[in-house]
Design a protein around this motif. Sequence first.
Motif, PDB file in Angstrom:
ATOM      1  N   GLU A  20      -4.501 -12.712 -18.026  1.00 39.89           N
ATOM      2  CA  GLU A  20      -3.690 -11.473 -18.748  1.00 39.89           C
ATOM      3  C   GLU A  20      -2.792 -10.345 -18.185  1.00 39.89           C
ATOM      4  N   ARG A  21      -3.798 -10.360 -16.835  1.00 35.28           N
ATOM      5  CA  ARG A  21      -3.061  -9.353 -15.776  1.00 35.28           C
ATOM      6  C   ARG A  21      -3.682  -9.928 -14.360  1.00 35.28           C
ATOM      7  N   ALA A  22      -2.583  -9.106 -13.384  1.00 35.90           N
ATOM      8  CA  ALA A  22      -2.821 -10.053 -12.265  1.00 35.90           C
ATOM      9  C   ALA A  22      -2.574  -8.919 -10.949  1.00 35.90           C
ATOM     10  N   TYR A  23      -3.291  -8.604  -9.627  1.00 41.70           N
ATOM     11  CA  TYR A  23      -2.434  -7.352  -9.798  1.00 41.70           C
ATOM     12  C   TYR A  23      -3.409  -7.891  -8.385  1.00 41.70           C
ATOM     13  N   LEU A  24      -2.588  -6.897  -7.158  1.00 35.90           N
ATOM     14  CA  LEU A  24      -2.522  -6.935  -4.846  1.00 35.90           C
ATOM     15  C   LEU A  24      -3.468  -5.146  -5.716  1.00 35.90           C
ATOM     16  N   THR A  25      -4.230  -5.158  -4.508  1.00 39.30           N
ATOM     17  CA  THR A  25      -4.977  -3.457  -4.087  1.00 39.30           C
ATOM     18  C   THR A  25      -5.184  -4.166  -2.629  1.00 39.30           C
ATOM     19  N   GLY A  26      -4.388  -2.726  -2.435  1.00 37.75           N
ATOM     20  CA  GLY A  26      -5.150  -2.482  -0.788  1.00 37.75           C
ATOM     21  C   GLY A  26      -6.828  -2.148  -0.743  1.00 37.75           C
ATOM     22  N   GLU A  27      -7.568  -2.601   0.334  1.00 39.33           N
ATOM     23  CA  GLU A  27      -8.757  -2.309   0.514  1.00 39.33           C
ATOM     24  C   GLU A  27      -8.485  -1.027   1.274  1.00 39.33           C
ATOM     25  N   ASN A  28      -7.790  -1.097   2.335  1.00 41.42           N
ATOM     26  CA  ASN A  28      -8.423  -0.500   3.188  1.00 41.42           C
ATOM     27  C   ASN A  28      -7.057   0.501   3.732  1.00 41.42           C
ATOM     28  N   MET A  29      -6.522   1.065   2.486  1.00 42.90           N
ATOM     29  CA  MET A  29      -5.292   1.835   2.267  1.00 42.90           C
ATOM     30  C   MET A  29      -4.620   1.574   0.977  1.00 42.90           C
ATOM     31  N   TYR A  30      -4.804   2.716   0.722  1.00 43.11           N
ATOM     32  CA  TYR A  30      -4.152   2.812  -0.655  1.00 43.11           C
ATOM     33  C   TYR A  30      -2.693   2.186  -0.841  1.00 43.11           C
ATOM     34  N   MET A  31      -2.230   1.113  -1.510  1.00 45.29           N
ATOM     35  CA  MET A  31      -0.968   0.639  -1.701  1.00 45.29           C
ATOM     36  C   MET A  31      -0.713   0.649  -2.828  1.00 45.29           C
ATOM     37  N   GLY A  32      -1.303   1.382  -4.300  1.00 45.38           N
ATOM     38  CA  GLY A  32      -1.080   1.453  -5.634  1.00 45.38           C
ATOM     39  C   GLY A  32      -2.095   0.077  -5.681  1.00 45.38           C
ATOM     40  N   SER A  33      -0.763  -0.434  -7.348  1.00 43.23           N
ATOM     41  CA  SER A  33      -1.203  -1.600  -7.777  1.00 43.23           C
ATOM     42  C   SER A  33      -0.080  -2.612  -7.504  1.00 43.23           C
ATOM     43  N   ILE A  34      -0.096  -2.992  -7.320  1.00 45.59           N
ATOM     44  CA  ILE A  34       1.342  -4.172  -7.208  1.00 45.59           C
ATOM     45  C   ILE A  34       0.910  -5.536  -8.150  1.00 45.59           C
ATOM     46  N   PRO A  35       2.127  -5.779  -9.220  1.00 50.35           N
ATOM     47  CA  PRO A  35       2.070  -6.726 -10.628  1.00 50.35           C
ATOM     48  C   PRO A  35       1.884  -7.926  -9.475  1.00 50.35           C
ATOM     49  N   VAL A  36       1.360  -9.146 -10.065  1.00 50.24           N
ATOM     50  CA  VAL A  36       1.515 -10.668  -9.569  1.00 50.24           C
ATOM     51  C   VAL A  36       1.631 -11.794 -10.810  1.00 50.24           C
ATOM     52  N   ALA A  56       1.818   0.567   7.721  1.00 47.86           N
ATOM     53  CA  ALA A  56       1.204   1.330   8.834  1.00 47.86           C
ATOM     54  C   ALA A  56       0.129   0.618   9.769  1.00 47.86           C
ATOM     55  N   GLU A  57      -0.931   0.111   8.466  1.00 47.88           N
ATOM     56  CA  GLU A  57      -2.189  -0.697   9.515  1.00 47.88           C
ATOM     57  C   GLU A  57      -2.117  -1.901   9.847  1.00 47.88           C
ATOM     58  N   PRO A  58      -2.188  -2.030  10.848  1.00 51.55           N
ATOM     59  CA  PRO A  58      -2.134  -3.885  11.489  1.00 51.55           C
ATOM     60  C   PRO A  58      -2.459  -4.316  10.756  1.00 51.55           C
ATOM     61  N   ASN A  59      -4.116  -4.501  10.222  1.00 50.84           N
ATOM     62  CA  ASN A  59      -4.863  -5.500   9.881  1.00 50.84           C
ATOM     63  C   ASN A  59      -5.257  -5.030   8.471  1.00 50.84           C
ATOM     64  N   MET A  60      -4.395  -5.487   7.440  1.00 55.16           N
ATOM     65  CA  MET A  60      -4.217  -5.286   6.248  1.00 55.16           C
ATOM     66  C   MET A  60      -5.078  -5.825   4.832  1.00 55.16           C
ATOM     67  N   ILE A  61      -6.205  -5.674   4.190  1.00 59.02           N
ATOM     68  CA  ILE A  61      -6.788  -5.901   3.773  1.00 59.02           C
ATOM     69  C   ILE A  61      -6.613  -6.190   1.871  1.00 59.02           C
ATOM     70  N   TRP A  62      -6.013  -6.475   1.611  1.00 57.98           N
ATOM     71  CA  TRP A  62      -5.924  -7.147   0.085  1.00 57.98           C
ATOM     72  C   TRP A  62      -7.014  -7.709  -0.765  1.00 57.98           C
ATOM     73  N   ARG A  63      -7.016  -7.377  -1.979  1.00 57.88           N
ATOM     74  CA  ARG A  63      -7.379  -7.406  -3.354  1.00 57.88           C
ATOM     75  C   ARG A  63      -6.967  -7.913  -4.232  1.00 57.88           C
ATOM     76  N   LEU A  64      -6.462  -9.613  -4.732  1.00 63.28           N
ATOM     77  CA  LEU A  64      -5.815 -10.255  -5.802  1.00 63.28           C
ATOM     78  C   LEU A  64      -7.266  -9.911  -6.878  1.00 63.28           C
ATOM     79  N   ASN A  65      -7.054  -9.091  -7.647  1.00 58.94           N
ATOM     80  CA  ASN A  65      -7.537  -9.046  -9.484  1.00 58.94           C
ATOM     81  C   ASN A  65      -6.508 -10.127 -10.314  1.00 58.94           C
ATOM     82  N   ILE A  66      -7.728 -10.733 -11.095  1.00 63.73           N
ATOM     83  CA  ILE A  66      -6.923 -11.329 -12.490  1.00 63.73           C
ATOM     84  C   ILE A  66      -8.141 -10.661 -13.371  1.00 63.73           C
ATOM     85  N   GLU A  67      -7.398 -10.360 -14.323  1.00 61.58           N
ATOM     86  CA  GLU A  67      -7.927 -10.686 -16.206  1.00 61.58           C
ATOM     87  C   GLU A  67      -7.432 -10.808 -17.020  1.00 61.58           C
ATOM     88  N   TRP A  68      -8.743 -12.034 -17.359  1.00 60.38           N
ATOM     89  CA  TRP A  68      -8.191 -12.739 -17.958  1.00 60.38           C
ATOM     90  C   TRP A  68      -7.952 -12.916 -19.693  1.00 60.38           C
TER      91      TRP A  68
END
Length: 87
Positions: A20-36, A56-68
């Motif tokens: 239904e919906r997939a998007y990326l969000t930053g875990e250690n820095m706010y990056m908004g919601s990036i559609p996938v 600016a963050e050298p080691n960025m942590i991301w979360r891929l979110n998927i809603e079915w």
Amino acid sequence: MPEETPIQLLITGAKTLGIERAYLTGENMYMGSIPVNFTTNEQGDFEAQIRLGVCAEPNMIWRLNIEWENAALPAFSVVFAAEPFKS
């Protein structure tokens, strides 16, 4: 990985599910919601290409979110790290 490097995502074994919906969000820095935007390939698997933006963050942590499409199923998420490419 260098900034703006294309990254291929592949989800296999989920042929009976619809995204239904997939998007990326930053875990250690706010990056908004990036559609996938996933598409279905010839094998019935889901694939998408993403590009992670310059940060600016050298080691960025991301979360891929998927809603079915089936709302009775729990959403899926996975956390991953993106580190700068070192040559």
